[in-house]
Design a protein around this motif. Structure first.
Motif, PDB file in Angstrom:
ATOM      1  N   UNK A 159       0.844  -1.187   0.000  1.00 46.37           N
ATOM      2  CA  UNK A 159       0.000   0.000   0.000  1.00 46.37           C
ATOM      3  C   UNK A 159       0.883   1.243   0.000  1.00 46.37           C
ATOM      4  N   UNK A 160       0.672   2.130  -0.964  1.00 53.48           N
ATOM      5  CA  UNK A 160       1.503   3.320  -1.111  1.00 53.48           C
ATOM      6  C   UNK A 160       0.853   4.515  -0.404  1.00 53.48           C
ATOM      7  N   UNK A 184      -7.143   0.299   7.452  1.00 45.89           N
ATOM      8  CA  UNK A 184      -6.945   0.564   8.882  1.00 45.89           C
ATOM      9  C   UNK A 184      -5.768   1.520   9.047  1.00 45.89           C
ATOM     10  N   UNK A 185      -6.057   2.691   9.622  1.00 40.64           N
ATOM     11  CA  UNK A 185      -5.024   3.701   9.824  1.00 40.64           C
ATOM     12  C   UNK A 185      -4.729   3.824  11.314  1.00 40.64           C
ATOM     13  N   UNK A 213      -2.923   0.060   6.432  1.00 46.42           N
ATOM     14  CA  UNK A 213      -2.926  -1.205   5.698  1.00 46.42           C
ATOM     15  C   UNK A 213      -4.278  -1.387   5.028  1.00 46.42           C
ATOM     16  N   UNK A 214      -4.325  -2.241   4.005  1.00 48.92           N
ATOM     17  CA  UNK A 214      -5.575  -2.575   3.338  1.00 48.92           C
ATOM     18  C   UNK A 214      -6.164  -3.850   3.902  1.00 48.92           C
ATOM     19  N   UNK A 222      -8.568 -11.134   3.945  1.00 48.39           N
ATOM     20  CA  UNK A 222      -7.130 -10.898   3.891  1.00 48.39           C
ATOM     21  C   UNK A 222      -6.796  -9.472   4.326  1.00 48.39           C
ATOM     22  N   UNK A 223      -5.507  -9.248   4.573  1.00 46.38           N
ATOM     23  CA  UNK A 223      -5.032  -7.909   4.888  1.00 46.38           C
ATOM     24  C   UNK A 223      -3.574  -7.792   4.444  1.00 46.38           C
ATOM     25  N   UNK A 224      -3.186  -6.582   4.066  1.00 45.55           N
ATOM     26  CA  UNK A 224      -1.788  -6.347   3.717  1.00 45.55           C
ATOM     27  C   UNK A 224      -0.980  -6.117   4.978  1.00 45.55           C
ATOM     28  N   UNK A 225       0.322  -6.038   4.813  1.00 45.74           N
ATOM     29  CA  UNK A 225       1.165  -5.558   5.911  1.00 45.74           C
ATOM     30  C   UNK A 225       0.964  -4.050   6.042  1.00 45.74           C
TER      31      UNK A 225
END
Length: 316
Positions: A32-33, A62-63, A97-98, A103-106
């Motif tokens: 995620x950029x 999620x921030x 992260x997304x 699922x979820x990204x790092x």
């Protein structure tokens, strides 16, 4: 027969996976950029707009915002790729992260930034403290508070009644503290009330920050029992139904119903009590016998109805 059994086994194994797991895109290894703030950004004022690129396959983001000494300022799930937050002066880190159902990204690499006081109030916000936003209540707390904002010399306060239109019922300017007590007679009827505060100095001012209070002093209707009928003989698994009627007040607060079941008509021995926002509830009786039930409604503003009439049933 063996072929049929093998086919059924494969089908069962396939169905054992969640449909969401099958349909959701695996984003585990995606990156995620982030866009803003970047490393070392110094934000003038207390309002920060965080932004990042959309990620295909992510339903939410999620921030996390972390203050110095690893204190979490925010940990929120949002559906857009930006978020505006008001922060006190200080140093922070943020990451995002997304996520989707499966699922979820790092998290992105933590980014350091800071906020500092500015005499230009145009892009800053007054942070309201109490009462909370979208508060439903029957007892008005007439003390309003907000956080002090650096570079503000005074505040303006407004109270607006919203009922068949909007009416400003109170205004006060040049408030030098961060709280105000107003007369409770201003809340003369049940309605939606909006309270607003803005900060000013010699050269600039913030926009108004606002919150809403819903004053509701009307008790819900007495619930009407629908089924089972009084003295009805049933199985030991019973579905109870009732109605609440139409709310006659200016403010329609949400209602939670409490069902009570007892082994005696005076409800000295309550064997089951539960709350539900619905007009139906099910209960499995451990043993046969005669039981009694009633319903009470409580709205979000904590107004309570009278108990419904009492009905009995015979569980066999």
């Amino acid at each position: 027969m063996k072929t049929l059994n093998s086919t059924l086994l494969i089908m069962l194994l396939f169905l054992s996976f969640s449909c969401d797991d099958i349909l959701e895109e695996d984003i585990t290894n995606d990156n995620l950029q982030t866009k803003y703030p970047i490393e070392g950004t110094v934000v003038d004022g207390n309002t920060v707009q965080f932004s990042w690129q959309n990620l295909d396959g992510a339903d939410d983001y999620r921030i996390q915002i972390i203050k110095s000494h690893q204190v979490f300022e925010m940990d929120s799930l949002v559906s857009t790729n930006s978020l505006t937050v008001t922060l006190d002066s200080g140093t922070y880190q943020w990451r995002v992260r997304g996520e989707n159902f499966a699922y979820e990204t790092a998290y992105s690499f933590p980014i350091n930034f800071s906020t500092q006081a500015s005499t230009n109030l145009t892009d800053q916000d007054v942070i309201l403290v109490s009462p909370s936003d979208n508060l439903y209540t029957k007892n008005i707390n007439t003390i309003f508070t907000w956080n002090k904002l650096t570079s503000v010399t005074s505040y303006n306060f407004e109270l607006i009644k919203k009922l068949s239109g909007e009416q400003t019922v109170f205004q006060e300017a040049e408030i030098t503290s961060n709280s105000l007590t107003i007369n409770d007679t201003l809340f003369d009827e049940d309605a939606e009330y909006i309270w607003k505060v803005k900060g000013l100095n010699e050269t600039s001012e913030t926009q108004y920050s606002q919150r809403t209070i819903f004053l509701d002093r009307v008790a819900p209707n007495q619930p009407s029992l629908t089924s089972p009928a009084d003295q009805e003989t049933t199985t030991t698994t019973v579905t109870f139904n009732w109605t609440n009627g139409t709310d006659s007040g200016n403010v329609k607060s949400g209602i939670t119903n409490t069902i009570e079941i007892a082994s005696d008509s005076n409800f000295n021995s309550i064997i089951h009590s539960a709350s539900t926002p619905n007009n139906s509830a099910q209960h499995d009786f451990a043993s046969t016998g005669t039981y009694y039930w009633r319903i009470k409604a409580i709205d979000v503003a904590t107004n309570e109805s009278d108990y419904s009439i009492v009905r009995s049933l015979v569980a066999e």
